[in-house]
Design an enzyme around this catalytic site. Structure first.
Site, mmCIF file in Angstrom:
data_model
loop_
_atom_site.group_PDB
_atom_site.id
_atom_site.type_symbol
_atom_site.label_atom_id
_atom_site.label_comp_id
_atom_site.label_asym_id
_atom_site.label_seq_id
_atom_site.Cartn_x
_atom_site.Cartn_y
_atom_site.Cartn_z
ATOM 1 C CG PHE A 173 5.218 -9.458 8.937
ATOM 2 C CD1 PHE A 173 3.846 -9.331 9.156
ATOM 3 C CD2 PHE A 173 6.074 -8.926 9.883
ATOM 4 C CE1 PHE A 173 3.351 -8.687 10.292
ATOM 5 C CE2 PHE A 173 5.585 -8.286 11.024
ATOM 6 C CZ PHE A 173 4.222 -8.171 11.224
ATOM 7 C CG ASN A 196 -1.482 0.640 -13.718
ATOM 8 O OD1 ASN A 196 -0.764 -0.322 -13.448
ATOM 9 N ND2 ASN A 196 -1.371 1.803 -13.089
ATOM 10 C CE1 TYR A 207 3.225 0.237 0.162
ATOM 11 C CE2 TYR A 207 4.524 -0.488 2.053
ATOM 12 C CZ TYR A 207 3.618 -0.763 1.043
ATOM 13 O OH TYR A 207 3.106 -2.026 0.914
#
Ligand code: UDP
Length: 327
Positions: free
Chosen positions: A168, A32, A140
């Site tokens: 990581f 997007n 998150y």
């Protein structure tokens, strides 16, 4: 394979797209452009659209038949996820459910998913193996964990084949310096330090020097974005219906904030002033991967080992694109 890459105009996605294309796959990007860049995608390969737009997704899957999906598209600012969790759960979780629905409707049953070491929260021990309890400390991390669980259930019920790759600290840039990291706003350590070297910031702030680490600053496992890309390609080739791979992607070695700053000083020749500030909320002292399962399962070895070559590639990108994709 014909592969749809969501978020392929973003940082990690764009590097994976380059590698997949080089390996001979027919790659299409769904993005997007909220955090991605048109310039990061080869001309004619971008299908603009949002994962929250189910009609657009159905259209994309109707237009072409895909063999697999790589799913990078997500919001990834830990701090914003705390202040505005609604947006994070909607984009990351609902967006992924929409994607999985569209895939099922189109009989696409293979997916490689960008997960994160943030699903572990504050680990009980380091290096972190995949057996470590997943206990995120921010929204998150939860959005990514919810998606991992969803993939498990879809594998069991619908025969989905998936890989959840727990990154990581993604870092560095393509060797040719044509694509790299460009976050607006930038919050990551290496780009911020290099912005000081470019004269765009007066100094770098070190978030805490009283951690229980050798120099008192936080330790992270910085993994080169091209090494992440090769792991994605290897995972794609190993997907099996009804089965899931969950793998840590790191180097297995950590670098402290001060070690990163010193490596940037050596690389750039700039003094890079720093000041110490209080700890940033939610920062564990040390996050280092035990990546032995990924090495074995994917027959994969990170090419970039140690912070120097990573900083070297990042510097090449930032020096040639001081304002990111805008020049
Ligand atoms: N960090 C720092 N100063 C900054 C940005 C980051 O000291 O301006 C530290 C941060 O506290 C963490 C490490 O650098 O220990 C890596 O942070 P980054 O945001 O790059 O990635 P994270 O580990 O949060 O995913």
């Amino acid at each position: 394979m014909k592969v749809l890459v969501t978020g392929g105009a973003g940082y990690v996605g764009s590097h994976a797209v380059r590698l997949l294309t080089k390996a001979g796959h027919d790659v299409w990007v769904f993005d997007n452009l909220a955090n991605g860049y048109r310039a990061a995608v080869a001309p004619g390969r971008l299908l603009e659209g949002d994962l929250l737009d189910q009609q657009r997704l159905a259209q994309v899957f109707a237009e072409r038949s895909y063999d697999a999906v790589m799913h990078f598209a997500a919001l990834a600012y830990v701090g914003v996820s705390v202040t505005d969790p609604a947006v994070y759960y909607r984009n990351n979780v609902v967006g992924t459910l929409n994607l999985l629905d569209a895939m099922r409707a189109a009989n696409v049953n293979r997916i490689v998913f960008s997960s994160t070491c943030a699903t572990y929260g504050t680990p009980a021990k380091v290096p972190i193996t995949e057996a470590e309890k997943q206990d995120p400390i921010n929204p998150y991390g939860y959005t990514k964990l919810v998606i991992e669980r969803t993939l498990d259930d879809y594998a069991h019920a619908y025969g989905l084949g998936f890989a959840a790759l727990r990154y990581f600290n993604a870092s560095g840039a393509a060797e040719d310096g044509t694509i790299g990291e460009d976050h607006q706003p930038e919050t990551h350590l290496i780009p911020l330090v290099l912005q000081v070297a470019l004269g765009q910031r007066p100094e770098i702030t070190v978030f805490g020097d009283d951690y229980p680490t050798p120099d008192g600053t936080c330790i992270r496992d910085y993994i080169h974005v091209d090494d992440l890309a090769t792991a994605h390609l290897a995972a794609l080739e190993r997907l099996q219906p009804g089965k899931g791979l969950k793998l840590n992607l790191g180097t297995g070695a950590g670098a402290s904030v001060m070690e990163v700053i010193n490596a940037c000083r050596r690389e750039t020749g700039h003094a890079i002033p720093h000041k110490v500030a209080p700890r940033r909320a939610g920062d564990p002292a040390e996050l280092v991967a035990d990546a032995s399962l990924a090495r074995k399962t994917l027959d994969w070895t990170p090419k970039y080992f140690g912070i120097e070559p990573i900083v070297n590639s990042a510097w090449r990108w930032h020096k040639s694109h001081p304002h990111g994709y805008n020049g």
